[in-house]
Design an enzyme around this catalytic site. Structure first.
Site, PDB file in Angstrom:
ATOM      1  N   ARG A  63      16.105  16.147  -0.462  1.00 42.33           N
ATOM      2  CA  ARG A  63      15.564  16.136  -1.831  1.00 42.33           C
ATOM      3  C   ARG A  63      14.712  17.393  -2.063  1.00 42.33           C
ATOM      4  NH1 ARG A  63      15.702  12.122  -5.280  1.00 42.33           N
ATOM      5  NH2 ARG A  63      16.054  10.541  -3.711  1.00 42.33           N
ATOM      6  N   ILE A  91      15.702  12.428  -8.955  1.00 40.27           N
ATOM      7  CA  ILE A  91      14.239  12.516  -8.832  1.00 40.27           C
ATOM      8  C   ILE A  91      13.897  13.797  -8.075  1.00 40.27           C
ATOM      9  CG2 ILE A  91      12.210  11.432  -7.784  1.00 40.27           C
ATOM     10  CD1 ILE A  91      13.685   8.706  -8.206  1.00 40.27           C
ATOM     11  N   LEU A  92      13.028  14.607  -8.666  1.00 39.57           N
ATOM     12  CA  LEU A  92      12.644  15.875  -8.038  1.00 39.57           C
ATOM     13  C   LEU A  92      11.512  15.647  -7.037  1.00 39.57           C
ATOM     14  CD1 LEU A  92      12.812  17.975 -11.313  1.00 39.57           C
ATOM     15  CD2 LEU A  92      14.288  18.299  -9.311  1.00 39.57           C
ATOM     16  N   ASN A 106      10.144  15.298 -20.122  1.00 38.17           N
ATOM     17  CA  ASN A 106      11.175  14.271 -19.934  1.00 38.17           C
ATOM     18  C   ASN A 106      11.242  13.382 -21.160  1.00 38.17           C
ATOM     19  OD1 ASN A 106      13.142  12.753 -18.511  1.00 38.17           O
ATOM     20  ND2 ASN A 106      11.601  11.238 -17.942  1.00 38.17           N
ATOM     21  N   THR A 107      12.436  12.869 -21.434  1.00 38.01           N
ATOM     22  CA  THR A 107      12.561  11.790 -22.405  1.00 38.01           C
ATOM     23  C   THR A 107      13.101  10.575 -21.669  1.00 38.01           C
ATOM     24  OG1 THR A 107      13.544  11.012 -24.471  1.00 38.01           O
ATOM     25  CG2 THR A 107      14.867  12.579 -23.190  1.00 38.01           C
ATOM     26  N   HIS A 108      12.477   9.434 -21.921  1.00 38.22           N
ATOM     27  CA  HIS A 108      12.850   8.209 -21.199  1.00 38.22           C
ATOM     28  C   HIS A 108      13.168   7.118 -22.221  1.00 38.22           C
ATOM     29  CE1 HIS A 108      12.992   5.476 -17.820  1.00 38.22           C
ATOM     30  NE2 HIS A 108      12.312   4.606 -18.544  1.00 38.22           N
ATOM     31  N   ASP A 144       8.574   8.754 -14.214  1.00 39.62           N
ATOM     32  CA  ASP A 144       8.396   8.272 -15.595  1.00 39.62           C
ATOM     33  C   ASP A 144       6.930   7.986 -15.912  1.00 39.62           C
ATOM     34  OD1 ASP A 144      11.119   8.522 -16.043  1.00 39.62           O
ATOM     35  OD2 ASP A 144      11.522   6.530 -15.238  1.00 39.62           O
TER      36      ASP A 144
HETATM   37  C1  GRF Z   1      18.800   9.495 -22.773  1.00 41.97           C
HETATM   38  O1  GRF Z   1      18.661   8.195 -23.312  1.00 41.97           O
HETATM   39  C2  GRF Z   1      17.677   9.798 -21.831  1.00 41.97           C
HETATM   40  O2  GRF Z   1      16.449   9.275 -22.235  1.00 41.97           O
HETATM   41  C3  GRF Z   1      18.170   9.099 -20.603  1.00 41.97           C
HETATM   42  O3  GRF Z   1      19.542   9.462 -20.545  1.00 41.97           O
HETATM   43  C4  GRF Z   1      20.022   9.598 -21.868  1.00 41.97           C
HETATM   44  C5  GRF Z   1      20.753  10.915 -21.994  1.00 41.97           C
HETATM   45  O4  GRF Z   1      21.818  10.822 -22.875  1.00 41.97           O
HETATM   46  N1  GRF Z   1      17.379   9.404 -19.436  1.00 41.97           N
HETATM   47  P1  GRF Z   1      22.891  11.995 -23.096  1.00 41.97           P
HETATM   48  O5  GRF Z   1      23.555  12.300 -21.779  1.00 41.97           O
HETATM   49  O6  GRF Z   1      22.154  13.202 -23.620  1.00 41.97           O
HETATM   50  O7  GRF Z   1      23.843  11.451 -24.130  1.00 41.97           O
END
Ligand code: GRF
Length: 189
Positions: A63, A91-92, A106-108, A144
């Protein structure tokens, strides 16, 4: 203008929204062959695939090495200001966070701190949550976690499947994430 990199693993619909916002993406890094690579190439963006399967089975050492390769490309290609994970599935290592010169975002697909980790959308359904959403945050070594920059709610509907709920969440991510990335880039000036 600071340089932006996007880290992907999936379909690339969030990457597409970032490109169309429009934001100038210097580099896309994928951790596997995935449709997001084609999204980047079609937009004329440089792509590096750091194939995670070359590091299997993941251990502390592999990793670390995987993360070092990602870091190398970010710094080498001048994308050392802001890197945005958009569905990045690896995971980095903590070393990445102590060595990366820029800001990692990040978007979660949940309202953090609820439903961290993989399968966040299914976890919300399993918990019979009546609402979910997305969280844009600064990434830290804790998964996250990290300072929240923005959140947006969506309703969970009675007949939702993982797919329908995830699509509803992604439709807000595609609007919110590019806007927050732009704000971060402007502050990094
Ligand atoms: C997003 O919902 C992101 O939050 C999650 O993976 C999805 C990415 O979607 N971790 P896409 O590959 O850009 O369609």
């Amino acid at each position: 203008m600071p340089k932006l990199a996007v880290l992907v693993s999936g379909t690339g619909s969030i990457l597409e929204a970032i490109l169309q916002y429009p934001l100038d993406v210097e580099l896309v890094i994928a951790d596997r062959d995935c449709p997001a690579v084609a999204v980047a190439l079609n937009a004329g963006v440089r792509v590096k695939v750091v194939n995670r399967s070359r590091y299997y089975p993941f251990s502390k050492e592999t990793r670390h090495n995987f993360s070092g390769e990602v870091l190398h490309f970010l710094h080498k290609h001048g994308s050392g200001d802001v890197a945005a994970m958009a569905g990045f599935g690896t995971i980095l290592d903590p070393m990445f966070f102590s060595s990366y010169k820029g800001i990692l975002l990040n978007t979660h697909p949940s309202l953090l701190p609820a439903f961290k980790g993989h399968n966040a959308v299914q976890k919300a359904l399993d918990a019979r949550a009546t609402e979910s959403g997305c969280t844009i945050h600064v990434a830290t070594p804790a998964l996250d976690d990290g300072p929240v920059l923005a959140q947006e709610k969506v309703p969970v509907l009675p007949n939702d499947t993982e797919e329908t709920l995830h699509e509803r969440i992604k439709s807000v991510e595609r609007v919110l994430y590019p806007r927050i990335i732009k704000e971060v880039l402007q502050k990094t000036l």
